[in-house]
Design a protein around this motif. Structure first.
Motif, PDB file in Angstrom:
ATOM      1  N   LEU A  61     -47.981  71.757  11.311  1.00 40.65           N
ATOM      2  CA  LEU A  61     -46.604  72.076  10.922  1.00 40.65           C
ATOM      3  C   LEU A  61     -45.966  73.047  11.910  1.00 40.65           C
ATOM      4  O   LEU A  61     -44.790  72.902  12.272  1.00 40.65           O
ATOM      5  CB  LEU A  61     -46.590  72.667   9.509  1.00 40.65           C
ATOM      6  CG  LEU A  61     -46.991  71.721   8.378  1.00 40.65           C
ATOM      7  CD1 LEU A  61     -47.029  72.458   7.047  1.00 40.65           C
ATOM      8  CD2 LEU A  61     -46.021  70.547   8.294  1.00 40.65           C
ATOM      9  N   THR A 102     -45.744  65.180   8.079  1.00 42.34           N
ATOM     10  CA  THR A 102     -45.577  65.539   6.667  1.00 42.34           C
ATOM     11  C   THR A 102     -46.357  64.603   5.755  1.00 42.34           C
ATOM     12  O   THR A 102     -46.918  65.043   4.745  1.00 42.34           O
ATOM     13  CB  THR A 102     -44.094  65.527   6.285  1.00 42.34           C
ATOM     14  OG1 THR A 102     -43.520  64.239   6.613  1.00 42.34           O
ATOM     15  CG2 THR A 102     -43.328  66.615   7.025  1.00 42.34           C
ATOM     16  N   ALA A 157     -43.999  75.323   6.350  1.00 43.92           N
ATOM     17  CA  ALA A 157     -43.083  74.322   5.795  1.00 43.92           C
ATOM     18  C   ALA A 157     -41.667  74.873   5.697  1.00 43.92           C
ATOM     19  O   ALA A 157     -40.690  74.159   5.976  1.00 43.92           O
ATOM     20  CB  ALA A 157     -43.584  73.870   4.420  1.00 43.92           C
TER      21      ALA A 157
END
Length: 238
Positions: A61, A102, A157
């Motif tokens: 991420l 994701t 995130a």
């Protein structure tokens, strides 16, 4: 390395097993001691492997966020139509890459949230019970580690949400009014697409990962803990 230090604890210290636990059988004699020792080692290796996977997912991420950040800087340093077209193409590929990341992170994040919730509820039951202070301190430390596992997903995130939408502002700051109609339309598509952030949505109808979700998760865990404590006190004094 901490885990392997725990494994060699019975060799260096006066303790029969790596972790203190109570069993419905006598684990101080062979072969039950060796079997229990091997079992705790296997469980510890599974836990450490899961922690490494969580760290790897978080790094994925962060890597995606870094690529969006670099693309944003490229949009702000565009000097000709060729560079603009190249940035538009990079943005389309980066969105596809972010969606793949994701989708990869979702199941691991779901498992982490699920098992962390079960672990925190268990630690809460141990903490409100009449147990030694040393065990309560261990539960507090383990609960902090469990909450950090969820935070390991929520922080990158949240950052990905912001950097993926910042591309729109960077694209708008270019000299779009001096470009051809074809490039203006493509640039408009970039701006419209960037207004939709990249989200790490959890399965089973759960909300997407973010710091807002982490705050609500903490609130829910403390609510569970308060409810269990009240039920325990009513049962004890009722």
């Amino acid at each position: 390395m901490s885990l392997f230090g725990l494994f060699i604890g019975p060799v260096m210290l006066d303790q029969p097993l790596p972790t203190a636990a109570e069993f419905p059988f006598d684990a101080s004699h062979q072969p039950l001691r060796a079997i229990t020792y091997i079992h705790q080692i296997i469980v510890g290796l599974f836990i450490s492997a899961h922690l490494c996977v969580n760290a790897f997912m978080a790094l994925l991420l962060w890597l995606t966020s870094a690529r969006f950040k670099l693309l944003t800087e490229e949009f702000r340093t565009i000097t000709n139509i060729y560079n603009l077209a190249k940035c538009i193409e990079k943005h389309q590929k980066l969105i596809k890459y972010a969606e793949d990341v994701t989708l990869t992170v979702r199941p691991f994040a779901m498992v982490t949230v699920l098992f962390t919730t079960v672990a925190l509820i268990t630690f809460g039951l141990v903490f409100i019970a009449k147990v030694p202070l040393s065990l309560k301190i261990q539960c507090v430390l383990l609960s902090s580690c469990a909450l950090l596992e969820v935070f390991m997903y929520a922080w990158p995130a949240e950052h990905l949400i912001h950097v993926s939408t910042n591309v729109a502002q960077a694209a708008f700051e270019t000299d779009w009014y001096a470009k051809s109609e074809y490039l203006r339309k493509n640039l408009q598509m970039v701006i419209l697409r960037s207004q939709k952030p990249i989200l790490v949505t959890l399965p089973c109808g759960l909300p997407s990962l973010s710091l807002r979700y982490y705050a609500s998760y903490l609130s829910t865990i403390f609510s569970y803990f308060t409810t269990m404590r009240m039920m325990f006190e009513e049962k004890e004094f009722g």
